[in-house]
Design a protein around this motif. Sequence first.
Motif, mmCIF file in Angstrom:
data_model
loop_
_atom_site.group_PDB
_atom_site.id
_atom_site.type_symbol
_atom_site.label_atom_id
_atom_site.label_comp_id
_atom_site.label_asym_id
_atom_site.label_seq_id
_atom_site.Cartn_x
_atom_site.Cartn_y
_atom_site.Cartn_z
ATOM 1 N N GLY A 49 0.839 -1.193 0.000
ATOM 2 C CA GLY A 49 0.000 0.000 0.000
ATOM 3 C C GLY A 49 0.868 1.234 0.000
ATOM 4 O O GLY A 49 2.055 1.156 -0.345
ATOM 5 N N TYR A 50 0.262 2.340 0.414
ATOM 6 C CA TYR A 50 0.982 3.610 0.429
ATOM 7 C C TYR A 50 0.906 4.217 1.826
ATOM 8 O O TYR A 50 -0.180 4.294 2.413
ATOM 9 N N ASP A 51 2.069 4.595 2.360
ATOM 10 C CA ASP A 51 2.119 5.207 3.689
ATOM 11 C C ASP A 51 2.038 6.726 3.509
ATOM 12 O O ASP A 51 3.009 7.361 3.077
ATOM 13 N N ILE A 52 0.877 7.273 3.821
ATOM 14 C CA ILE A 52 0.669 8.713 3.598
ATOM 15 C C ILE A 52 1.604 9.527 4.484
ATOM 16 O O ILE A 52 2.186 10.524 4.045
ATOM 17 N N ASN A 53 1.796 9.076 5.729
ATOM 18 C CA ASN A 53 2.653 9.843 6.652
ATOM 19 C C ASN A 53 4.094 9.898 6.161
ATOM 20 O O ASN A 53 4.754 10.926 6.284
ATOM 21 N N ARG A 54 4.567 8.781 5.620
ATOM 22 C CA ARG A 54 5.961 8.752 5.140
ATOM 23 C C ARG A 54 6.065 9.122 3.665
ATOM 24 O O ARG A 54 7.171 9.206 3.119
ATOM 25 N N ASP A 55 4.899 9.267 3.014
ATOM 26 C CA ASP A 55 4.870 9.629 1.604
ATOM 27 C C ASP A 55 5.706 8.647 0.766
ATOM 28 O O ASP A 55 6.529 9.046 -0.050
ATOM 29 N N SER A 56 5.473 7.351 1.033
ATOM 30 C CA SER A 56 6.222 6.347 0.260
ATOM 31 C C SER A 56 5.440 5.032 0.219
ATOM 32 O O SER A 56 4.554 4.812 1.056
ATOM 33 N N VAL A 57 5.788 4.179 -0.744
ATOM 34 C CA VAL A 57 5.092 2.888 -0.834
ATOM 35 C C VAL A 57 5.577 1.968 0.299
ATOM 36 O O VAL A 57 6.708 2.083 0.753
ATOM 37 N N ILE A 58 4.683 1.089 0.731
ATOM 38 C CA ILE A 58 5.058 0.095 1.752
ATOM 39 C C ILE A 58 5.445 -1.170 1.005
ATOM 40 O O ILE A 58 4.601 -1.818 0.371
ATOM 41 N N ILE A 59 6.731 -1.488 1.058
ATOM 42 C CA ILE A 59 7.230 -2.628 0.290
ATOM 43 C C ILE A 59 6.819 -3.940 0.963
ATOM 44 O O ILE A 59 6.850 -4.060 2.183
ATOM 45 N N ASP A 60 6.420 -4.919 0.131
ATOM 46 C CA ASP A 60 6.141 -6.255 0.648
ATOM 47 C C ASP A 60 7.473 -7.007 0.714
ATOM 48 O O ASP A 60 7.958 -7.547 -0.279
ATOM 49 N N ASP A 61 8.079 -7.007 1.904
ATOM 50 C CA ASP A 61 9.412 -7.591 2.069
ATOM 51 C C ASP A 61 9.473 -9.060 1.636
ATOM 52 O O ASP A 61 10.456 -9.502 1.056
ATOM 53 N N ASP A 62 8.416 -9.814 1.938
ATOM 54 C CA ASP A 62 8.437 -11.246 1.613
ATOM 55 C C ASP A 62 8.533 -11.456 0.099
ATOM 56 O O ASP A 62 9.340 -12.248 -0.385
ATOM 57 N N LEU A 63 7.682 -10.732 -0.644
ATOM 58 C CA LEU A 63 7.671 -10.911 -2.101
ATOM 59 C C LEU A 63 8.973 -10.423 -2.740
ATOM 60 O O LEU A 63 9.556 -11.101 -3.586
ATOM 61 N N ILE A 64 9.424 -9.229 -2.323
ATOM 62 C CA ILE A 64 10.622 -8.671 -2.975
ATOM 63 C C ILE A 64 11.861 -9.497 -2.629
ATOM 64 O O ILE A 64 12.697 -9.741 -3.498
ATOM 65 N N THR A 65 11.979 -9.952 -1.397
ATOM 66 C CA THR A 65 13.193 -10.705 -1.045
ATOM 67 C C THR A 65 13.220 -12.051 -1.773
ATOM 68 O O THR A 65 14.256 -12.451 -2.302
ATOM 69 N N ALA A 66 12.078 -12.721 -1.823
ATOM 70 C CA ALA A 66 12.042 -14.021 -2.509
ATOM 71 C C ALA A 66 12.437 -13.847 -3.971
ATOM 72 O O ALA A 66 13.232 -14.615 -4.525
ATOM 73 N N TYR A 67 11.894 -12.795 -4.601
ATOM 74 C CA TYR A 67 12.180 -12.548 -6.015
ATOM 75 C C TYR A 67 13.649 -12.199 -6.227
ATOM 76 O O TYR A 67 14.336 -12.788 -7.072
ATOM 77 N N LEU A 68 14.144 -11.237 -5.436
ATOM 78 C CA LEU A 68 15.524 -10.762 -5.654
ATOM 79 C C LEU A 68 16.557 -11.839 -5.357
ATOM 80 O O LEU A 68 17.566 -11.951 -6.051
#
Length: 173
Positions: A49-68
């Motif tokens: 999703g998107y973190d409005i307070n931090r003005d940045s996307v919330i990365i799905d660590d599980d998906l990105i780490t498995a892929y990378l």
Amino acid sequence: MSRLSSFRLYITGGTGTGKTSVAKKLTRILSLEYLELNTVVLEKGFYLGYDINRDSVIIDDDLITAYLEKVIINKQRICLVGGIIPLKNIFDLIIVLRCRPDILRLRLLSRNYPEEKIEANIEAEIMNVVYYEAIEFFSDQKVIEVNNDEYSIDITCDQIVSKVRQHHPSVLE
Ligand SMILES: Nc1ncnc2c1ncn2[C@@H]1O[C@H](COP(=O)(O)OP(=O)(O)OP(=O)(O)O)[C@@H](O)[C@H]1O
Ligand SMILES: [Mg+2]
């Protein structure tokens, strides 16, 4: 290129420390494939999703780490560029770029970030959050801090190349 030994590098650091600028130049010098974490996250939809307070996307660590982990282990010479994420021990060297808070403030101001986001990022830089996370995920002997503030990008690249030469001489022949 094929004579050069395998080398997997991770260029990380806080927001605006110069990861993209430094890595673009460095990957040319070291003949490494360039892979930007944020590009993969957006292209593959690896976000929660998107973190409005931090003005940045919330990365799905599980998906990105498995892929990378799958992609990087199959590459001989590659440089991952982006914020710190909990990847397995697949890198030869992790460079954490650092920037003096006053200089970082100017860089972030020029991006027109909201004041809260600027303050949060400067605080994280002062506390050296990325470095401490990096040594949590990787062997601390592989994690090196390099300043990228008042000197030019060329000088930062030279410093990184000399670290590579020192720790992995075969990477540069
Ligand atoms: N050594 C340097 N000297 C002067 N300006 C620099 C230096 N390194 C980077 N910059 C400038 O700082 C800004 C931020 O750099 P860059 O976008 O590479 O940072 P980043 O760490 O990739 O940021 P992000 O976390 O948003 O991806 C850019 O305007 C860039 O030109
Ligand atoms: Mg960047």
